[in-house]
Motif scaffolding. Structure first.
Motif, PDB file in Angstrom:
ATOM      1  N   VAL A 188     -30.325  16.227   8.262  1.00 18.52           N
ATOM      2  CA  VAL A 188     -31.258  15.591   9.189  1.00 18.52           C
ATOM      3  C   VAL A 188     -30.869  14.125   9.303  1.00 18.52           C
ATOM      4  O   VAL A 188     -30.796  13.411   8.297  1.00 18.52           O
ATOM      5  CB  VAL A 188     -32.715  15.715   8.700  1.00 18.52           C
ATOM      6  CG1 VAL A 188     -33.661  15.134   9.747  1.00 18.52           C
ATOM      7  CG2 VAL A 188     -33.072  17.170   8.423  1.00 18.52           C
ATOM      8  N   MET A 189     -30.588  13.708  10.541  1.00 15.69           N
ATOM      9  CA  MET A 189     -30.084  12.355  10.784  1.00 15.69           C
ATOM     10  C   MET A 189     -30.978  11.661  11.810  1.00 15.69           C
ATOM     11  O   MET A 189     -31.258  12.228  12.863  1.00 15.69           O
ATOM     12  CB  MET A 189     -28.652  12.450  11.310  1.00 15.69           C
ATOM     13  CG  MET A 189     -28.043  11.127  11.688  1.00 15.69           C
ATOM     14  SD  MET A 189     -26.322  11.335  12.185  1.00 15.69           S
ATOM     15  CE  MET A 189     -25.562  11.506  10.588  1.00 15.69           C
ATOM     16  N   LYS A 190     -31.404  10.461  11.491  1.00 10.96           N
ATOM     17  CA  LYS A 190     -32.287   9.744  12.405  1.00 10.96           C
ATOM     18  C   LYS A 190     -31.606   9.509  13.758  1.00 10.96           C
ATOM     19  O   LYS A 190     -30.462   9.055  13.816  1.00 10.96           O
ATOM     20  CB  LYS A 190     -32.687   8.391  11.818  1.00 10.96           C
ATOM     21  CG  LYS A 190     -33.833   8.491  10.831  1.00 10.96           C
ATOM     22  CD  LYS A 190     -34.477   7.137  10.582  1.00 10.96           C
ATOM     23  CE  LYS A 190     -33.626   6.261   9.696  1.00 10.96           C
ATOM     24  NZ  LYS A 190     -34.298   4.973   9.388  1.00 10.96           N
ATOM     25  N   GLY A 191     -32.338   9.805  14.840  1.00 10.72           N
ATOM     26  CA  GLY A 191     -31.826   9.575  16.184  1.00 10.72           C
ATOM     27  C   GLY A 191     -32.672   8.555  16.919  1.00 10.72           C
ATOM     28  O   GLY A 191     -33.631   8.012  16.367  1.00 10.72           O
ATOM     29  N   ALA A 192     -32.324   8.286  18.161  1.00 10.20           N
ATOM     30  CA  ALA A 192     -33.022   7.309  19.006  1.00 10.20           C
ATOM     31  C   ALA A 192     -33.048   5.938  18.344  1.00 10.20           C
ATOM     32  O   ALA A 192     -34.040   5.208  18.413  1.00 10.20           O
ATOM     33  CB  ALA A 192     -34.443   7.784  19.334  1.00 10.20           C
ATOM     34  N   THR A 193     -31.955   5.594  17.710  1.00 17.38           N
ATOM     35  CA  THR A 193     -31.869   4.298  17.032  1.00 17.38           C
ATOM     36  C   THR A 193     -30.413   3.855  16.972  1.00 17.38           C
ATOM     37  O   THR A 193     -29.520   4.697  16.865  1.00 17.38           O
ATOM     38  CB  THR A 193     -32.423   4.417  15.587  1.00 17.38           C
ATOM     39  OG1 THR A 193     -32.375   3.122  14.971  1.00 17.38           O
ATOM     40  CG2 THR A 193     -31.627   5.391  14.737  1.00 17.38           C
ATOM     41  N   PRO A 194     -30.169   2.557  17.044  1.00 20.85           N
ATOM     42  CA  PRO A 194     -28.805   2.109  16.725  1.00 20.85           C
ATOM     43  C   PRO A 194     -28.579   2.224  15.221  1.00 20.85           C
ATOM     44  O   PRO A 194     -29.532   2.298  14.455  1.00 20.85           O
ATOM     45  CB  PRO A 194     -28.802   0.639  17.180  1.00 20.85           C
ATOM     46  CG  PRO A 194     -30.238   0.215  17.157  1.00 20.85           C
ATOM     47  CD  PRO A 194     -31.062   1.449  17.424  1.00 20.85           C
ATOM     48  N   SER A 195     -27.328   2.272  14.817  1.00 25.61           N
ATOM     49  CA  SER A 195     -27.012   2.372  13.395  1.00 25.61           C
ATOM     50  C   SER A 195     -27.195   1.015  12.725  1.00 25.61           C
ATOM     51  O   SER A 195     -26.492   0.048  13.047  1.00 25.61           O
ATOM     52  CB  SER A 195     -25.568   2.847  13.222  1.00 25.61           C
ATOM     53  OG  SER A 195     -25.158   2.644  11.889  1.00 25.61           O
ATOM     54  N   HIS A 196     -28.117   0.982  11.800  1.00 23.21           N
ATOM     55  CA  HIS A 196     -28.333  -0.273  11.063  1.00 23.21           C
ATOM     56  C   HIS A 196     -27.131  -0.576  10.192  1.00 23.21           C
ATOM     57  O   HIS A 196     -26.725  -1.728  10.019  1.00 23.21           O
ATOM     58  CB  HIS A 196     -29.610  -0.169  10.222  1.00 23.21           C
ATOM     59  CG  HIS A 196     -30.028  -1.469   9.631  1.00 23.21           C
ATOM     60  ND1 HIS A 196     -29.550  -1.933   8.439  1.00 23.21           N
ATOM     61  CD2 HIS A 196     -30.865  -2.439  10.105  1.00 23.21           C
ATOM     62  CE1 HIS A 196     -30.080  -3.118   8.174  1.00 23.21           C
ATOM     63  NE2 HIS A 196     -30.876  -3.456   9.177  1.00 23.21           N
ATOM     64  N   THR A 197     -26.521   0.473   9.649  1.00 18.63           N
ATOM     65  CA  THR A 197     -25.346   0.275   8.802  1.00 18.63           C
ATOM     66  C   THR A 197     -24.241  -0.427   9.580  1.00 18.63           C
ATOM     67  O   THR A 197     -23.564  -1.313   9.068  1.00 18.63           O
ATOM     68  CB  THR A 197     -24.820   1.634   8.307  1.00 18.63           C
ATOM     69  OG1 THR A 197     -25.867   2.277   7.592  1.00 18.63           O
ATOM     70  CG2 THR A 197     -23.614   1.467   7.411  1.00 18.63           C
ATOM     71  N   PHE A 198     -24.047  -0.057  10.822  1.00 14.25           N
ATOM     72  CA  PHE A 198     -22.960  -0.636  11.600  1.00 14.25           C
ATOM     73  C   PHE A 198     -23.343  -1.997  12.166  1.00 14.25           C
ATOM     74  O   PHE A 198     -22.600  -2.961  12.078  1.00 14.25           O
ATOM     75  CB  PHE A 198     -22.559   0.311  12.734  1.00 14.25           C
ATOM     76  CG  PHE A 198     -21.425  -0.250  13.560  1.00 14.25           C
ATOM     77  CD1 PHE A 198     -20.125  -0.181  13.082  1.00 14.25           C
ATOM     78  CD2 PHE A 198     -21.669  -0.874  14.780  1.00 14.25           C
ATOM     79  CE1 PHE A 198     -19.076  -0.725  13.822  1.00 14.25           C
ATOM     80  CE2 PHE A 198     -20.623  -1.418  15.523  1.00 14.25           C
ATOM     81  CZ  PHE A 198     -19.332  -1.337  15.045  1.00 14.25           C
ATOM     82  N   TYR A 199     -24.517  -2.069  12.787  1.00 14.33           N
ATOM     83  CA  TYR A 199     -24.868  -3.289  13.524  1.00 14.33           C
ATOM     84  C   TYR A 199     -25.575  -4.339  12.659  1.00 14.33           C
ATOM     85  O   TYR A 199     -25.646  -5.495  13.039  1.00 14.33           O
ATOM     86  CB  TYR A 199     -25.786  -2.942  14.703  1.00 14.33           C
ATOM     87  CG  TYR A 199     -25.075  -2.274  15.860  1.00 14.33           C
ATOM     88  CD1 TYR A 199     -24.173  -2.985  16.638  1.00 14.33           C
ATOM     89  CD2 TYR A 199     -25.317  -0.943  16.183  1.00 14.33           C
ATOM     90  CE1 TYR A 199     -23.522  -2.381  17.715  1.00 14.33           C
ATOM     91  CE2 TYR A 199     -24.675  -0.332  17.250  1.00 14.33           C
ATOM     92  CZ  TYR A 199     -23.787  -1.059  18.009  1.00 14.33           C
ATOM     93  OH  TYR A 199     -23.146  -0.466  19.066  1.00 14.33           O
ATOM     94  N   GLY A 200     -26.148  -3.909  11.529  1.00 18.40           N
ATOM     95  CA  GLY A 200     -26.943  -4.858  10.750  1.00 18.40           C
ATOM     96  C   GLY A 200     -28.225  -5.208  11.474  1.00 18.40           C
ATOM     97  O   GLY A 200     -28.648  -4.515  12.406  1.00 18.40           O
TER      98      GLY A 200
END
Ligand code: FES
Ligand SMILES: [Fe+2]
Length: 458
Positions: A260-272
Motif C-alpha cells: 500500500v503506497m500513498k497516492g495523490a501526493t508528491p514524494s516527500h523523500t524526493f522533493y523534501g
C-alpha cells in the motif's frame, strides 16, 4: 523498532511504515495477513531459463492452483464465452443457461482437435472444425457424424473435460486440479480487501497482450517490489510517496502479498519540504471540485483534502461504492500480488490487472496482459487519471502484439524495457544468484511458494 534495521533482516512484518506518520497508509485487518517468516532465496538463473524448471512448475504448480483467467461481464448471455491460453493449455469459459459459468479444456474428445480458435464470442454450440462433432455449452456431445460406425454412440458417453471454475470480484478463476480446495480459501485475505470496491461490474477499458522475451517470473518479481520505482518510474514521484519506508507490505500464508503506497501526493523523500504541487495532483483536486491553488504551498495536505472531496461528492456522482472504502482506498495505490501470476493494483475507481502467462515450451518467453477495468458512471468520463494507466475506452478491442511493436503506456513500457534486459542477465554465466533487500522480501516469498509446490509440500 528502527525501520532500516528491521528491513535488513530476512523477514518482513506489517509494521514497516514510517513511525509517527499519522497520514501513513491504513489497510484492512492486519491480522488477516500472516506475514510468515521468509527464508532468503538465491533466485538461481536456472529457474528463469531451464525447460526442466518450466516443466516442473507446470506439473506441480500451474495445474494445481487457481488461475485468474476470465471476466464475468465478458460473458453476459448464455452461450457467451471467453477462451484463454495458459502454457500449453487453452480453456473455454462459457455462461450457462442457469447463469453460472463453466470451464472446459478446449479439446475435442474425438481425436483431440482444438475446438475453437476464437478468443471470445457467443454460440449455441461448439462445433469441432475437423469432423464437426458438436458440443452444447454444458459440454455434452450432441452430434457425432456417423454415430452407428462407432462401438457405442459417442454422444451417449463422451463430453468435454471440465475444469473447476469459480468467480470472485467479477473475475473468473479456473483450477485444473480435480481435487482442488475452494477459491475463497485460496484467496485468503484478498477477499475482504477486494470486496470493498464492489468492482464486479467495472468494465474493461484497456486490453493489451504482449509477447515478451522473458520468463514469466521476471515480471512477477518486478511487481513484487517497489525498490525500482524511484529509478525505473521517476515520474511517480509526482503522484506517490515512492519510498519504501512510507509504504506498507504484507504477505499471506496462501502465497499472496500486497503493498500500500500513498497516492495523490508528491514524494516527500524526493522533493523534501519544498515540494511543488504536481500537475497530476492538481488535476485530481480540480476533478473533484477542489481549488488546487489553495494547495500550491502545502501540497502534502492535498491527499487528505482529496479524500474529503471524494467522500462527500462521490455518491452524488454515482460512486456509491465509496461508502465501502476507507479513506486510504480513495487515494492510495493498493497493489496485490496474486499467486502465482497476477498483479492487481486497485484505485478507488479501477483495477489494473497485469498477468503473466508462461510460454508452452520456452522458459525465455511469456505472455504479458496489461488490462484495466474501470468504474464507468453514466454521464461521466471514465476516471483514469488517478492511475497513470492508459485508457482506450469501453469498446476498445483486445490488442495482441510483440514486445517493442507498439507502445503500451509509459509505465509498462518502462517495466518491460527493464525486465527483458534482466532476462539476458539471468541466463548469463556471470549471474551468481540474487542479493536482495528487505523490501524485496515478497519476491523471496513468491519463489518459496513455487518451491513448496514443486517439492510437494503444498
Ligand atoms: S477431432 Fe473433433 S470431430 Fe474429429
Ligand atoms: Fe514497475
Amino acid at each position: 523498532m528502527r525501520i532500516r534495521e528491521h528491513m535488513q533482516g530476512a523477514t518482513m512484518t506489517s509494521d514497516n511504515t514510517r513511525q509517527g506518520d499519522p497520514a501513513g497508509p491504513k489497510t484492512g485487518p492486519a491480522e488477516a495477513w500472516a506475514n510468515p517468516k521468509v527464508n532468503r532465496h538465491s533466485l538461481d538463473g536456472d529457474r528463469y531459463t531451464s525447460p526442466e524448471f518450466l516443466q516442473a512448475e507446470w506439473d506441480a504448480m500451474w495445474t494445481r492452483t487457481w488461475l485468474l483467467l476470465g471476466r464475468e461481464n465478458a460473458m453476459i448471455e448464455p452461450g457467451s464465452y471467453q477462451v484463454e491460453e495458459v502454457g500449453p493449455e487453452s480453456i473455454i469459459m462459457v455462461r450457462q443457461d442457469d447463469g453460472s459459468i463453466r470451464a472446459f479444456y478446449n479439446v475435442c474428445q474425438h481425436r483431440g482437435s482444438r475446438l475453437t480458435f476464437a478468443t471470445e464470442g457467443t454460440t449455441d454450440a461448439f462445433v469441432c472444425p475437423y469432423h464437426a462433432w458438436t458440443y452444447a455449452i454444458d459440454g455434452s456431445l450432441t452430434v457425432a457424424q456417423d454415430p452407428e460406425d462407432f462401438p457405442q454412440n459417442p454422444c451417449d458417453h463422451l463430453r468435454l473435460v471440465e475444469v473447476a471454475c469459480d468467480t470472485f470480484a467479477g473475475f473468473v478463476w479456473v483450477n485444473m486440479d480435480p481435487d482442488c480446495g475452494s477459491l475463497r480459501e485460496y484467496l485468503g485475505p484478498l477477499c475482504d480487501d477486494w470486496d470493498a470496491y464492489q468492482g464486479h461490474d467495472w468494465q474493461r477499458v484497456t486490453a493489451l497482450t504482449v509477447r515478451v522475451p522473458c520468463n514469466w517470473k521476471v515480471l512477477q518479481d518486478n511487481f513484487c517490489e517497489s525498490y525500482h520505482l524511484p529509478t525505473v518510474h521517476p515520474q511517480l514521484r509526482d503522484s506517490h510517496e515512492d519510498n519504501y519506508l512510507d509504504s506498507r507490505f504484507d504477505m499471506s500464508n496462501e502465497g499472496h502479498s500486497r503493498m500500500v503506497m500513498k497516492g495523490a501526493t508528491p514524494s516527500h523523500t524526493f522533493y523534501g519540504d519544498e515540494a511543488p504541487l504536481p500537475d497530476v495532483v492538481a488535476q485530481r483536486l480540480e476533478m473533484w471540485g477542489v481549488d488546487a491553488s489553495e494547495f500550491a504551498t502545502r501540497p502534502f495536505e492535498a491527499r487528505i483534502a482529496l479524500q474529503g472531496a471524494m467522500r462527500s461528492a462521490g455518491p452524488e456522482r454515482g460512486h456509491r461504492h465509496y461508502d465501502n472504502l476507507r479513506d486510504d482506498q480513495l487515494t492510495d495505490a493498493h497493489h496485490y500480488n496474486l499467486f502465482p501470476n497476477c498483479s492487481l493494483t486497485f484505485g478507488a475507481d479501477g483495477v489494473l490487472l497485469q498477468r503473466m502467462r508462461p510460454h508452452a515450451t520456452d522458459p525465455n518467453a511469456c505472455l504479458f496482459d496489461h488490462w484495466y477495468y474501470a468504474f464507468t458512471p453514466a454521464g461521466h468520463d471514465i476516471v483514469g487519471a488517478q492511475t497513470n494507466v492508459r485508457v482506450d475506452g469501453v469498446d476498445a478491442g483486445h490488442q495482441i502484439f510483440d514486445f517493442g511493436e507498439r507502445p503500451m503506456g509509459i509505465i509498462p513500457d518502462q517495466d518491460l524495457a527493464i525486465t527483458t534486459g534482466q532476462q539476458l542477465g539471468v541466463r548469463s554465466r556471470g549471474y551468481r544468484g540474487a542479493y536482495i533487500s528487505g523490501q524485496e522480501t515478497r519476491i523471496a516469498w513468491f519463489h518459496q511458494i513455487i518451491d513448496e509446490y514443486i517439492s510437494g509440500k503444498r
